[in-house]
Design a protein around this motif. Sequence first.
Motif, PDB file in Angstrom:
ATOM      1  N   SER A   2     155.459  84.448  27.720  1.00  0.00           N
ATOM      2  CA  SER A   2     155.446  85.747  27.060  1.00  0.00           C
ATOM      3  C   SER A   2     156.216  86.752  27.901  1.00  0.00           C
ATOM      4  CB  SER A   2     154.008  86.223  26.879  1.00  0.00           C
ATOM      5  OG  SER A   2     154.001  87.512  26.331  1.00  0.00           O
ATOM      6  N   ILE A   3     157.023  87.567  27.245  1.00  0.00           N
ATOM      7  CA  ILE A   3     157.769  88.584  27.966  1.00  0.00           C
ATOM      8  C   ILE A   3     157.072  89.932  27.909  1.00  0.00           C
ATOM      9  CG2 ILE A   3     159.996  87.488  27.597  1.00  0.00           C
ATOM     10  CD1 ILE A   3     160.260  90.031  25.543  1.00  0.00           C
ATOM     11  N   ALA A   4     155.875  89.994  27.355  1.00  0.00           N
ATOM     12  CA  ALA A   4     155.172  91.261  27.202  1.00  0.00           C
ATOM     13  C   ALA A   4     154.947  91.900  28.570  1.00  0.00           C
ATOM     14  CB  ALA A   4     153.845  91.043  26.494  1.00  0.00           C
ATOM     15  N   VAL A   5     155.275  93.183  28.649  1.00  0.00           N
ATOM     16  CA  VAL A   5     155.093  93.922  29.895  1.00  0.00           C
ATOM     17  C   VAL A   5     154.845  95.393  29.560  1.00  0.00           C
ATOM     18  CG1 VAL A   5     157.559  94.336  30.242  1.00  0.00           C
ATOM     19  CG2 VAL A   5     156.044  94.374  32.187  1.00  0.00           C
ATOM     20  N   SER A   6     153.957  96.006  30.325  1.00  0.00           N
ATOM     21  CA  SER A   6     153.714  97.439  30.231  1.00  0.00           C
ATOM     22  C   SER A   6     153.943  98.032  31.604  1.00  0.00           C
ATOM     23  CB  SER A   6     152.290  97.723  29.778  1.00  0.00           C
ATOM     24  OG  SER A   6     152.115  97.336  28.449  1.00  0.00           O
ATOM     25  N   ALA A   7     154.596  99.184  31.630  1.00  0.00           N
ATOM     26  CA  ALA A   7     154.895  99.810  32.915  1.00  0.00           C
ATOM     27  C   ALA A   7     154.778 101.316  32.803  1.00  0.00           C
ATOM     28  CB  ALA A   7     156.296  99.430  33.374  1.00  0.00           C
ATOM     29  N   ASP A   8     154.180 101.911  33.806  1.00  0.00           N
ATOM     30  CA  ASP A   8     154.154 103.362  33.945  1.00  0.00           C
ATOM     31  C   ASP A   8     155.259 103.703  34.939  1.00  0.00           C
ATOM     32  OD1 ASP A   8     153.445 105.997  33.715  1.00  0.00           O
ATOM     33  OD2 ASP A   8     151.755 105.862  35.106  1.00  0.00           O
ATOM     34  N   ILE A   9     156.350 104.213  34.440  1.00  0.00           N
ATOM     35  CA  ILE A   9     157.538 104.453  35.259  1.00  0.00           C
ATOM     36  C   ILE A   9     157.532 105.897  35.733  1.00  0.00           C
ATOM     37  CG2 ILE A   9     160.047 104.404  35.298  1.00  0.00           C
ATOM     38  CD1 ILE A   9     159.756 102.376  32.906  1.00  0.00           C
ATOM     39  N   LYS A  10     157.400 106.070  37.027  1.00  0.00           N
ATOM     40  CA  LYS A  10     157.407 107.397  37.625  1.00  0.00           C
ATOM     41  C   LYS A  10     158.840 107.766  38.013  1.00  0.00           C
ATOM     42  CE  LYS A  10     152.790 106.722  39.446  1.00  0.00           C
ATOM     43  NZ  LYS A  10     152.549 105.500  38.696  1.00  0.00           N
ATOM     44  N   PRO A  11     159.151 109.053  38.061  1.00  0.00           N
ATOM     45  CA  PRO A  11     160.494 109.448  38.488  1.00  0.00           C
ATOM     46  C   PRO A  11     160.768 108.965  39.914  1.00  0.00           C
ATOM     47  CG  PRO A  11     159.348 111.301  37.505  1.00  0.00           C
ATOM     48  CD  PRO A  11     158.351 110.200  37.656  1.00  0.00           C
ATOM     49  N   SER A  12     161.962 108.469  40.136  1.00  0.00           N
ATOM     50  CA  SER A  12     162.323 107.883  41.417  1.00  0.00           C
ATOM     51  C   SER A  12     162.602 108.956  42.467  1.00  0.00           C
ATOM     52  CB  SER A  12     163.564 107.011  41.245  1.00  0.00           C
ATOM     53  OG  SER A  12     164.029 106.566  42.489  1.00  0.00           O
ATOM     54  N   ARG A  13     161.947 108.840  43.597  1.00  0.00           N
ATOM     55  CA  ARG A  13     162.234 109.747  44.719  1.00  0.00           C
ATOM     56  C   ARG A  13     163.594 109.442  45.328  1.00  0.00           C
ATOM     57  NH1 ARG A  13     156.345 109.446  47.496  1.00  0.00           N
ATOM     58  NH2 ARG A  13     155.305 110.870  46.052  1.00  0.00           N
ATOM     59  N   LEU A  14     163.946 108.170  45.368  1.00  0.00           N
ATOM     60  CA  LEU A  14     165.238 107.776  45.911  1.00  0.00           C
ATOM     61  C   LEU A  14     166.380 108.382  45.098  1.00  0.00           C
ATOM     62  CD1 LEU A  14     166.840 106.064  47.928  1.00  0.00           C
ATOM     63  CD2 LEU A  14     166.642 104.159  46.329  1.00  0.00           C
ATOM     64  N   LEU A  15     166.255 108.375  43.784  1.00  0.00           N
ATOM     65  CA  LEU A  15     167.273 108.977  42.924  1.00  0.00           C
ATOM     66  C   LEU A  15     167.349 110.481  43.140  1.00  0.00           C
ATOM     67  CD1 LEU A  15     169.368 108.547  40.685  1.00  0.00           C
ATOM     68  CD2 LEU A  15     167.527 108.879  39.030  1.00  0.00           C
ATOM     69  N   LEU A  16     166.203 111.134  43.300  1.00  0.00           N
ATOM     70  CA  LEU A  16     166.180 112.574  43.546  1.00  0.00           C
ATOM     71  C   LEU A  16     166.861 112.902  44.871  1.00  0.00           C
ATOM     72  CD1 LEU A  16     165.169 115.374  42.642  1.00  0.00           C
ATOM     73  CD2 LEU A  16     163.102 114.922  43.982  1.00  0.00           C
ATOM     74  N   ILE A  17     166.564 112.143  45.902  1.00  0.00           N
ATOM     75  CA  ILE A  17     167.176 112.378  47.220  1.00  0.00           C
ATOM     76  C   ILE A  17     168.683 112.134  47.153  1.00  0.00           C
ATOM     77  CG2 ILE A  17     167.298 111.485  49.583  1.00  0.00           C
ATOM     78  CD1 ILE A  17     164.231 111.014  49.333  1.00  0.00           C
ATOM     79  N   THR A  18     169.100 111.086  46.458  1.00  0.00           N
ATOM     80  CA  THR A  18     170.525 110.786  46.324  1.00  0.00           C
ATOM     81  C   THR A  18     171.250 111.900  45.573  1.00  0.00           C
ATOM     82  OG1 THR A  18     170.021 108.429  46.313  1.00  0.00           O
ATOM     83  CG2 THR A  18     172.177 109.079  45.469  1.00  0.00           C
ATOM     84  N   PRO A 132     166.591 105.674  34.042  1.00  0.00           N
ATOM     85  CA  PRO A 132     166.890 104.962  35.287  1.00  0.00           C
ATOM     86  C   PRO A 132     165.590 104.463  35.916  1.00  0.00           C
ATOM     87  CG  PRO A 132     166.972 107.325  35.656  1.00  0.00           C
ATOM     88  CD  PRO A 132     166.650 107.115  34.201  1.00  0.00           C
ATOM     89  N   ILE A 133     165.562 103.193  36.265  1.00  0.00           N
ATOM     90  CA  ILE A 133     164.382 102.614  36.909  1.00  0.00           C
ATOM     91  C   ILE A 133     164.837 101.987  38.220  1.00  0.00           C
ATOM     92  CG2 ILE A 133     162.460 101.017  36.683  1.00  0.00           C
ATOM     93  CD1 ILE A 133     162.912 101.110  33.647  1.00  0.00           C
ATOM     94  N   LEU A 134     164.384 102.544  39.318  1.00  0.00           N
ATOM     95  CA  LEU A 134     164.658 102.007  40.640  1.00  0.00           C
ATOM     96  C   LEU A 134     163.392 101.349  41.163  1.00  0.00           C
ATOM     97  CD1 LEU A 134     166.911 104.283  40.252  1.00  0.00           C
ATOM     98  CD2 LEU A 134     167.055 104.182  42.722  1.00  0.00           C
ATOM     99  N   PRO A 135     163.513 100.519  42.200  1.00  0.00           N
ATOM    100  CA  PRO A 135     162.325  99.814  42.702  1.00  0.00           C
ATOM    101  C   PRO A 135     161.191 100.725  43.169  1.00  0.00           C
ATOM    102  CG  PRO A 135     164.297  98.780  43.544  1.00  0.00           C
ATOM    103  CD  PRO A 135     164.731 100.031  42.836  1.00  0.00           C
ATOM    104  N   ASP A 136     161.478 101.987  43.499  1.00  0.00           N
ATOM    105  CA  ASP A 136     160.389 102.878  43.913  1.00  0.00           C
ATOM    106  C   ASP A 136     159.703 103.559  42.728  1.00  0.00           C
ATOM    107  OD1 ASP A 136     162.469 104.634  43.283  1.00  0.00           O
ATOM    108  OD2 ASP A 136     161.948 106.038  44.880  1.00  0.00           O
ATOM    109  N   SER A 137     160.151 103.277  41.512  1.00  0.00           N
ATOM    110  CA  SER A 137     159.549 103.871  40.314  1.00  0.00           C
ATOM    111  C   SER A 137     158.326 103.102  39.825  1.00  0.00           C
ATOM    112  CB  SER A 137     160.562 103.918  39.176  1.00  0.00           C
ATOM    113  OG  SER A 137     161.683 104.678  39.539  1.00  0.00           O
ATOM    114  N   VAL A 138     158.280 101.826  40.110  1.00  0.00           N
ATOM    115  CA  VAL A 138     157.200 100.951  39.643  1.00  0.00           C
ATOM    116  C   VAL A 138     156.857  99.958  40.756  1.00  0.00           C
ATOM    117  CG1 VAL A 138     157.809 101.091  37.193  1.00  0.00           C
ATOM    118  CG2 VAL A 138     158.855  99.354  38.595  1.00  0.00           C
TER     119      VAL A 138
END
Length: 160
Positions: A2-18, A132-138
């Motif tokens: 099954s490919i079912a997935v749920s994610a709460d994606i928070k804004p990326s701090r790394l993207l904000l800093i970049t 945008p989803i970076l590894p620090d978002s989830v």
Amino acid sequence: MSIAVSADIKPSRLLLITMAAAAIVVALIGVIFAFALVGQLSFVFRMSLAGACVVAAILAFWLVLRSRTAVWLHISGTGQIRLVEHHVAVRAKPGSQVMNGGLAQLLAGSTVWPNLLLLRLRLENGRTRTIPILPDSVPRETFRALQVACRWVASHNNDA
């Protein structure tokens, strides 16, 4: 499988800093133009370039700050995508939770890389939303599950 997935994606701090670093660099380029450290340009042209650089840097960073929303993304076992977005500040206040959500469709321009997911989604109202989803978002496991699910949905969208 099954490919079912749920994610709460928070804004990326790394993207904000970049983005903050990029805005600072553009503003510094404006300062370099203003103090005539580069080239033989007229005063008016130098000040115009400097002002344009500083305004562009401030505007770009303001747009990044304004678009920081937390997103709940659910991909069902059949590949149906549901998106619910809520502002980070609203989420912190108990009792008042403003949410916009609905079904979405993964578009062809989406990017799935090992450390970055750029999901282009067409919402029910016809608007296109890029997430945008970076590894620090989830969490790490969720990031991997999102990669697999997005690749599966993209491959099955191409079949249709």
